[in-house]
Design an enzyme around this catalytic site. Sequence first.
Site, PDB file in Angstrom:
ATOM      1  CB  THR A 216       0.195  39.775  47.318  1.00 21.45           C
ATOM      2  OG1 THR A 216       1.349  40.647  47.612  1.00 21.45           O
ATOM      3  CG2 THR A 216      -0.741  41.012  47.445  1.00 21.45           C
TER       4      THR A 216
ATOM      5  CD1 TRP B 184       8.261  37.222  51.862  1.00 21.25           C
ATOM      6  CD2 TRP B 184       6.789  38.682  52.609  1.00 21.25           C
ATOM      7  NE1 TRP B 184       8.547  37.518  53.244  1.00 21.25           N
ATOM      8  CE2 TRP B 184       7.636  38.497  53.697  1.00 21.25           C
ATOM      9  CE3 TRP B 184       5.617  39.546  53.056  1.00 21.25           C
ATOM     10  CZ2 TRP B 184       7.570  39.273  54.742  1.00 21.25           C
ATOM     11  CZ3 TRP B 184       5.620  40.084  54.141  1.00 21.25           C
ATOM     12  CH2 TRP B 184       6.443  40.050  55.032  1.00 21.25           C
TER      13      TRP B 184
ATOM     14  CB  SER C  47      16.485  39.896  44.963  1.00 22.41           C
ATOM     15  OG  SER C  47      15.998  40.934  45.648  1.00 22.41           O
TER      16      SER C  47
ATOM     17  CD  GLU D 132      18.210  48.382  47.401  1.00 22.65           C
ATOM     18  OE1 GLU D 132      17.118  47.853  47.042  1.00 22.65           O
ATOM     19  OE2 GLU D 132      18.517  48.716  48.154  1.00 22.65           O
TER      20      GLU D 132
ATOM     21  CG  LEU E 269       9.241  34.617  41.425  1.00 21.25           C
ATOM     22  CD1 LEU E 269       9.616  33.587  40.232  1.00 21.25           C
ATOM     23  CD2 LEU E 269       9.754  35.937  40.654  1.00 21.25           C
TER      24      LEU E 269
ATOM     25  CD  GLU F 267       4.119  43.528  41.410  1.00 21.82           C
ATOM     26  OE1 GLU F 267       4.402  43.741  40.001  1.00 21.82           O
ATOM     27  OE2 GLU F 267       3.078  43.415  41.861  1.00 21.82           O
ATOM     28  N   GLY F 268      10.137  43.410  42.922  1.00 22.72           N
ATOM     29  CA  GLY F 268      11.478  43.595  42.793  1.00 22.72           C
ATOM     30  C   GLY F 268      11.960  45.212  43.335  1.00 22.72           C
TER      31      GLY F 268
ATOM     32  CG  ASP G  60       9.434  43.446  32.499  1.00 23.41           C
ATOM     33  OD1 ASP G  60      10.381  43.622  33.519  1.00 23.41           O
ATOM     34  OD2 ASP G  60       9.906  42.931  31.322  1.00 23.41           O
TER      35      ASP G  60
ATOM     36  CD  GLN H  38      10.139  67.306  59.666  1.00 29.65           C
ATOM     37  OE1 GLN H  38       9.887  65.870  59.849  1.00 29.65           O
ATOM     38  NE2 GLN H  38      10.587  67.940  60.593  1.00 29.65           N
TER      39      GLN H  38
HETATM   40  N1  CAA Z   1      11.557  39.865  30.339  1.00 29.52           N
HETATM   41  C1  CAA Z   1      11.667  38.630  29.507  1.00 29.52           C
HETATM   42  N2  CAA Z   1      12.639  37.833  29.606  1.00 29.52           N
HETATM   43  C2  CAA Z   1      13.560  38.106  30.780  1.00 29.52           C
HETATM   44  C3  CAA Z   1      13.346  39.164  31.589  1.00 29.52           C
HETATM   45  C4  CAA Z   1      12.284  39.902  31.213  1.00 29.52           C
HETATM   46  N3  CAA Z   1      11.931  41.199  31.941  1.00 29.52           N
HETATM   47  N4  CAA Z   1      14.319  39.216  32.536  1.00 29.52           N
HETATM   48  C5  CAA Z   1      15.244  38.407  32.379  1.00 29.52           C
HETATM   49  N5  CAA Z   1      14.614  37.576  31.157  1.00 29.52           N
HETATM   50  C6  CAA Z   1      15.413  36.315  30.554  1.00 29.52           C
HETATM   51  C7  CAA Z   1      16.662  36.589  30.272  1.00 29.52           C
HETATM   52  O1  CAA Z   1      16.792  36.960  28.700  1.00 29.52           O
HETATM   53  C8  CAA Z   1      17.436  35.277  30.147  1.00 29.52           C
HETATM   54  O2  CAA Z   1      17.003  34.490  29.036  1.00 29.52           O
HETATM   55  P1  CAA Z   1      18.093  33.536  28.293  1.00 29.52           P
HETATM   56  O3  CAA Z   1      18.049  32.380  29.421  1.00 29.52           O
HETATM   57  O4  CAA Z   1      17.238  32.953  27.429  1.00 29.52           O
HETATM   58  O5  CAA Z   1      19.090  34.048  28.181  1.00 29.52           O
HETATM   59  C9  CAA Z   1      16.761  34.789  31.369  1.00 29.52           C
HETATM   60  O6  CAA Z   1      15.680  35.386  31.498  1.00 29.52           O
HETATM   61  C10 CAA Z   1      17.778  34.908  32.738  1.00 29.52           C
HETATM   62  O7  CAA Z   1      17.922  36.251  32.887  1.00 29.52           O
HETATM   63  P2  CAA Z   1      19.018  36.949  33.801  1.00 29.52           P
HETATM   64  O8  CAA Z   1      20.361  36.217  33.136  1.00 29.52           O
HETATM   65  O9  CAA Z   1      19.124  38.374  33.573  1.00 29.52           O
HETATM   66  O10 CAA Z   1      18.374  36.527  35.276  1.00 29.52           O
HETATM   67  P3  CAA Z   1      19.114  36.682  36.585  1.00 29.52           P
HETATM   68  O11 CAA Z   1      19.170  35.557  37.368  1.00 29.52           O
HETATM   69  O12 CAA Z   1      20.192  37.578  36.541  1.00 29.52           O
HETATM   70  O13 CAA Z   1      18.060  37.485  37.261  1.00 29.52           O
HETATM   71  C11 CAA Z   1      16.897  39.709  37.785  1.00 29.52           C
HETATM   72  C12 CAA Z   1      17.566  39.003  36.435  1.00 29.52           C
HETATM   73  C13 CAA Z   1      16.174  40.900  37.135  1.00 29.52           C
HETATM   74  C14 CAA Z   1      17.593  39.889  39.022  1.00 29.52           C
HETATM   75  C15 CAA Z   1      15.485  38.830  38.296  1.00 29.52           C
HETATM   76  O14 CAA Z   1      15.890  37.673  38.830  1.00 29.52           O
HETATM   77  C16 CAA Z   1      14.545  39.877  39.209  1.00 29.52           C
HETATM   78  O15 CAA Z   1      13.676  40.500  38.444  1.00 29.52           O
HETATM   79  N6  CAA Z   1      14.480  39.589  40.084  1.00 29.52           N
HETATM   80  C17 CAA Z   1      13.530  40.170  41.301  1.00 29.52           C
HETATM   81  C18 CAA Z   1      12.240  39.208  41.421  1.00 29.52           C
HETATM   82  C19 CAA Z   1      11.036  40.097  41.939  1.00 29.52           C
HETATM   83  O16 CAA Z   1      10.680  40.972  41.480  1.00 29.52           O
HETATM   84  N7  CAA Z   1      10.696  39.122  42.977  1.00 29.52           N
HETATM   85  C20 CAA Z   1       9.420  39.830  43.525  1.00 29.52           C
HETATM   86  C21 CAA Z   1       8.074  38.914  43.403  1.00 29.52           C
HETATM   87  S1  CAA Z   1       6.590  39.151  43.232  1.00 29.52           S
HETATM   88  C22 CAA Z   1       6.290  39.873  44.813  1.00 29.52           C
HETATM   89  O17 CAA Z   1       6.898  40.730  45.112  1.00 29.52           O
HETATM   90  C23 CAA Z   1       5.022  39.332  45.781  1.00 29.52           C
HETATM   91  C24 CAA Z   1       3.584  39.580  45.350  1.00 29.52           C
HETATM   92  O18 CAA Z   1       2.565  38.906  45.635  1.00 29.52           O
HETATM   93  C25 CAA Z   1       3.373  40.915  44.557  1.00 29.52           C
END
Ligand code: CAA
Length: 387
Positions: free
Chosen positions: A160, A158, A132, A373, A125, A369-370, A242, A342
Amino acid sequence: MFPFITEEHRMIEAAARDFARNSIAPIAAEHDETGEFPIQTIREMGQLGFMGIEVPEEYGGAGMDTMAYVLAMVEICKADASHGTIMSVNNSLYAHGLLKFGTEDQRQKYLVPVATGQKIGAYSLTEPMSGSDAGTMKSRAVLNPEGTGYVINGRKSWVTSAPYADFIILFTMTQPEKKHKGVTAFIIETDQPGFARGKKEPKLGIRASATSEIIFDNYFCPVENRVGAEGDGFKIAMTVLDAGRIGIAAQALGIAEAALEASVAYAKEREAFGQKIGEFQQIQAKLADMKCRVDASRLLIYQAALAKMAAKDGGGRYSMEASEAKLFASETAMWVTTQAIQIHGGMGYSKEMPLERYFRDAKITEIYEGTSEIQRMVIARALTGLR
Ligand code: CAA
């Protein structure tokens, strides 16, 4: 004590504990030192069913539930969080996504070999300028004029397991003007032309899990490998995260438990000023606080696992519970491993003991994975309904 934990759950937990103690713990420090990917033990974990715990048996998995997954994750991560990272991405970010959103053909071709651990799955992603704020990616997939497939260009970071992954679920933009509604998911075969891996990231912790950039240069992805419809990608990515966050919470709990157990043993053995250090109130207070936070993390993880299991059939969300578990367990892992060092004093700081590895491994659970914050943002938004 926990009526929702069955005999069957305890059996997979015990199997994971045995494998972790006998096959993972003895190699963990060496793999941390060299950064070598533990391919052999990962394949063995596949044979034991740990690489697709929640995948139904018809698709090569163990056919168990989320509670089984978290119990097994904790045990594997008590021995080595790097193995846990590879296991978690395979199970939650890759297999869960394909199971939930893939077609029957996609499951047969791309889920079965990954759930059995013969092949390795990854999830992509993040981009160099999109972490974020996941809806702002610059990579692009353009449908060809014949409508038979997409040409993908861009750079993701990034990722994994990318250096060893056979298949990757990729999230990229098909309609950038629609912002997050223009994101689409695809299954990538990493042995095809137009796909390349960047350099392996040198990391503070989870050093035996390999992480790299991936680069697409006119990579052709057949239309059959699109997951869901065009524009569904952001919701698929978030839904899958999630599930992933519960796995990372379990990873953090495993690290914290290992640090607590080592600290209890050391407090009973080490002497200072003519008594066991565990007889000093300052050490007792640390151990008591560590235990409370570890147990509280466990309960939040069980809550999240139960929420996910309840949501399964109705398709409901458990975002808040998953974020609560990840936030609390990851901050607990960081805090508990700090206290554990410690308590051990100089020995905690030495590479002769695993405490400093636990401390380095714990940090990533507050980031990937987020970040913490982002978890707070998800929880507060769910509580208030405000954005
Ligand atoms: N489940 C289903 N739908 C979801 C959802 C969820 N958990 N979260 C948001 N949505 C939907 C919303 O309902 C919304 O739908 P509509 O357009 O129909 O209204 C849409 O998605 C957009 O949602 P938001 O307006 O809330 O989106 P946002 O741009 O404000 O972002 C956020 C929300 C929670 C900040 C999200 O961007 C987020 O989780 N960011 C962090 C990303 C992340 O975790 N990255 C790590 C990637 S993986 C990794 O770490 C590497 C690896 O290899 C392990």
